[in-house]
Design an enzyme around this catalytic site. Structure first.
Site, PDB file in Angstrom:
ATOM      1  N   ALA A  65       0.852  -1.190   0.000  1.00  0.00           N
ATOM      2  CA  ALA A  65       0.000   0.000   0.000  1.00  0.00           C
ATOM      3  C   ALA A  65       0.891   1.244   0.000  1.00  0.00           C
ATOM      4  CB  ALA A  65      -0.913  -0.022   1.219  1.00  0.00           C
ATOM      5  N   GLY A 109       0.894  -5.076   1.178  1.00  0.00           N
ATOM      6  CA  GLY A 109      -0.322  -5.173   0.370  1.00  0.00           C
ATOM      7  C   GLY A 109      -0.111  -5.911  -0.935  1.00  0.00           C
ATOM      8  N   GLU A 132       4.965  -4.904   7.301  1.00  0.00           N
ATOM      9  CA  GLU A 132       4.240  -3.796   7.948  1.00  0.00           C
ATOM     10  C   GLU A 132       4.760  -3.484   9.341  1.00  0.00           C
ATOM     11  OE1 GLU A 132       2.851  -6.227   6.218  1.00  0.00           O
ATOM     12  OE2 GLU A 132       1.232  -5.457   4.963  1.00  0.00           O
TER      13      GLU A 132
HETATM   14  N1  CAA Z   1       4.510   3.032  -1.019  1.00  0.00           N
HETATM   15  C1  CAA Z   1       4.950   4.223  -1.513  1.00  0.00           C
HETATM   16  N2  CAA Z   1       6.141   4.387  -2.106  1.00  0.00           N
HETATM   17  C2  CAA Z   1       6.960   3.317  -2.167  1.00  0.00           C
HETATM   18  C3  CAA Z   1       6.589   2.073  -1.664  1.00  0.00           C
HETATM   19  C4  CAA Z   1       5.292   1.944  -1.079  1.00  0.00           C
HETATM   20  N3  CAA Z   1       4.822   0.758  -0.588  1.00  0.00           N
HETATM   21  N4  CAA Z   1       7.617   1.210  -1.864  1.00  0.00           N
HETATM   22  C5  CAA Z   1       8.582   1.912  -2.468  1.00  0.00           C
HETATM   23  N5  CAA Z   1       8.202   3.197  -2.661  1.00  0.00           N
HETATM   24  C6  CAA Z   1       8.938   4.275  -3.281  1.00  0.00           C
HETATM   25  C7  CAA Z   1      10.102   4.756  -2.436  1.00  0.00           C
HETATM   26  O1  CAA Z   1       9.660   5.669  -1.468  1.00  0.00           O
HETATM   27  C8  CAA Z   1      10.995   5.377  -3.481  1.00  0.00           C
HETATM   28  O2  CAA Z   1      10.469   6.641  -3.815  1.00  0.00           O
HETATM   29  P1  CAA Z   1      11.471   7.843  -4.236  1.00  0.00           P
HETATM   30  O3  CAA Z   1      12.198   7.353  -5.448  1.00  0.00           O
HETATM   31  O4  CAA Z   1      10.530   8.963  -4.508  1.00  0.00           O
HETATM   32  O5  CAA Z   1      12.372   8.038  -3.059  1.00  0.00           O
HETATM   33  C9  CAA Z   1      10.792   4.473  -4.691  1.00  0.00           C
HETATM   34  O6  CAA Z   1       9.543   3.808  -4.469  1.00  0.00           O
HETATM   35  C10 CAA Z   1      11.873   3.442  -4.847  1.00  0.00           C
HETATM   36  O7  CAA Z   1      11.978   2.741  -3.610  1.00  0.00           O
HETATM   37  P2  CAA Z   1      13.384   2.266  -3.024  1.00  0.00           P
HETATM   38  O8  CAA Z   1      14.407   3.303  -3.282  1.00  0.00           O
HETATM   39  O9  CAA Z   1      13.159   1.884  -1.608  1.00  0.00           O
HETATM   40  O10 CAA Z   1      13.665   0.999  -3.953  1.00  0.00           O
HETATM   41  P3  CAA Z   1      14.620  -0.235  -3.629  1.00  0.00           P
HETATM   42  O11 CAA Z   1      14.751  -0.969  -4.921  1.00  0.00           O
HETATM   43  O12 CAA Z   1      15.851   0.178  -2.928  1.00  0.00           O
HETATM   44  O13 CAA Z   1      13.813  -1.142  -2.583  1.00  0.00           O
HETATM   45  C11 CAA Z   1      11.820  -2.230  -1.769  1.00  0.00           C
HETATM   46  C12 CAA Z   1      12.634  -1.817  -3.004  1.00  0.00           C
HETATM   47  C13 CAA Z   1      12.581  -3.307  -0.976  1.00  0.00           C
HETATM   48  C14 CAA Z   1      10.512  -2.816  -2.299  1.00  0.00           C
HETATM   49  C15 CAA Z   1      11.569  -1.008  -0.861  1.00  0.00           C
HETATM   50  O14 CAA Z   1      11.093   0.064  -1.668  1.00  0.00           O
HETATM   51  C16 CAA Z   1      10.568  -1.246   0.217  1.00  0.00           C
HETATM   52  O15 CAA Z   1      10.896  -1.853   1.225  1.00  0.00           O
HETATM   53  N6  CAA Z   1       9.324  -0.750   0.050  1.00  0.00           N
HETATM   54  C17 CAA Z   1       8.313  -0.773   1.066  1.00  0.00           C
HETATM   55  C18 CAA Z   1       7.724  -2.164   1.239  1.00  0.00           C
HETATM   56  C19 CAA Z   1       6.696  -2.146   2.349  1.00  0.00           C
HETATM   57  O16 CAA Z   1       6.983  -1.814   3.480  1.00  0.00           O
HETATM   58  N7  CAA Z   1       5.446  -2.526   2.016  1.00  0.00           N
HETATM   59  C20 CAA Z   1       4.343  -2.536   2.944  1.00  0.00           C
HETATM   60  C21 CAA Z   1       3.545  -1.274   2.833  1.00  0.00           C
HETATM   61  S1  CAA Z   1       2.309  -1.147   4.099  1.00  0.00           S
HETATM   62  C22 CAA Z   1       1.011  -2.054   3.513  1.00  0.00           C
HETATM   63  O17 CAA Z   1       1.044  -2.634   2.460  1.00  0.00           O
HETATM   64  C23 CAA Z   1      -0.202  -2.062   4.385  1.00  0.00           C
HETATM   65  C24 CAA Z   1      -1.177  -3.142   4.093  1.00  0.00           C
HETATM   66  O18 CAA Z   1      -1.095  -4.209   4.600  1.00  0.00           O
HETATM   67  C25 CAA Z   1      -2.304  -2.880   3.191  1.00  0.00           C
END
Ligand code: CAA
Length: 258
Positions: A65, A109, A132
């Site tokens: 998400a 998500g 999360e």
């Molecule tokens: N939401 C919004 N933006 C996100 C995102 C997300 N879930 N995941 C990544 N992005 C964005 C980053 O903020 C970054 O933006 P900028 O370029 O503007 O800084 C861009 O995407 C690239 O991300 P990274 O630089 O982090 O990319 P990476 O290749 O180094 O890492 C990754 C990839 C391991 C997937 C890492 O981005 C990450 O850990 N993302 C978050 C994963 C996460 O925590 N997901 C759970 C979300 S909460 C949820 O889903 C609630 C639910 O249950 C419904």
């Protein structure tokens, strides 16, 4: 967000739906999820579509998400707008099968979206997880409910409580995915499975999906009774007559979806 967050095309009787936001990690924004639900609902009423393959980008099925949007969310608006529930929950009401073709990240998500689908096929570079807890929240789209059902309590607790991700082969061993294929074969394999499903009678496809889903919602006795009712009702279908006649006459069945 632009209108091109999702692309959809038809391959025979299978719809191929791709999450394709500007960010290849496919953060699951409200707008993207609304668009996904709209497309799936359209497929539901399209008699030419019998199954859907849902996939992501070269980098991710979806990384969860939208953290940027959630960072400023408060309880009152999350509750009032039924955040997540309003749109995501509609995916489980789709009657036609959805196959998740997961390559790259399927986190939070994204993992939950894959688990909402009926079949999950993973590329060898897929990474699943419920991170999360690292954000100070609980999974909100079914992670704590569907992961234990798919992979068992210990695996679900491990994933949700540590937030650590796991790879495609671990997901296969856990029972979260049905098969793992080389990345370059992911879409072809998912479409092949979709077409294998789609060539059958649509009311029977829908009935089987309903029956299997019932196994997760009811006692064994209730589920068996539900299945028996569907089984008996199936004898009212022209496609039952056709399927059995075709078998006995040693020819290919020509189903009419009624
Ligand atoms: N939401 C919004 N933006 C996100 C995102 C997300 N879930 N995941 C990544 N992005 C964005 C980053 O903020 C970054 O933006 P900028 O370029 O503007 O800084 C861009 O995407 C690239 O991300 P990274 O630089 O982090 O990319 P990476 O290749 O180094 O890492 C990754 C990839 C391991 C997937 C890492 O981005 C990450 O850990 N993302 C978050 C994963 C996460 O925590 N997901 C759970 C979300 S909460 C949820 O889903 C609630 C639910 O249950 C419904």
């Amino acid at each position: 967000m632009s209108a091109a967050m999702i692309s959809s095309e038809r391959r025979g009787r299978v719809a191929l739906v791709r999450l394709a936001s500007d960010n290849p990690l496919n953060p699951l924004t409200d707008a993207l999820m609304d668009q996904l639900v709209d497309i799936l609902l359209r497929n539901e009423t399209d008699p030419h579509v019998h199954a859907t393959v849902l996939t992501g980008s070269h980098k991710a099925f979806a990384a969860g998400a939208d953290i940027a949007a959630m960072s400023t969310l408060d309880y009152a608006s999350a509750f009032a707008n039924d955040y997540i529930g309003r749109s995501w929950d509609r995916i489980r009401t789709m009657r036609k099968p959805i196959i998740a073709a997961v390559g790259g990240y399927a986190l939070g998500g994204g993992c939950e979206l894959a688990m909402m689908c009926d079949i999950v096929i993973a590329a060898d570079d897929a990474r699943f997880g419920q991170p999360e807890i690292k954000l100070g929240i609980v999974p909100g789209a079914g992670g704590t409910q569907r992961l234990p059902r798919a992979a068992g309590k210990s695996t679900a607790m491990l994933a949700c409580l540590t937030g650590e991700s796991f790879d495609a082969n671990e997901a296969l061993a856990y029972g979260l995915v049905s098969k793992v294929v080389p990345r370059e074969q992911l879409i072809d394999e998912a479409l092949r499975v979709g077409e294998q499903i789609a060539r059958h009678s649509l009311p029977v496809i829908v009935a089987i999906k309903e029956a299997v889903d019932r196994a997760f919602e009811s006692s064994l006795s209730e589920g068996l009774l539900f299945e028996r009712r569907l089984f008996h009702a199936g004898f009212s279908l022209a496609d039952q007559k056709e399927g059995m006649a075709a078998f006995l006459e040693r020819r290919q069945a020509a189903f009419q979806n009624r």
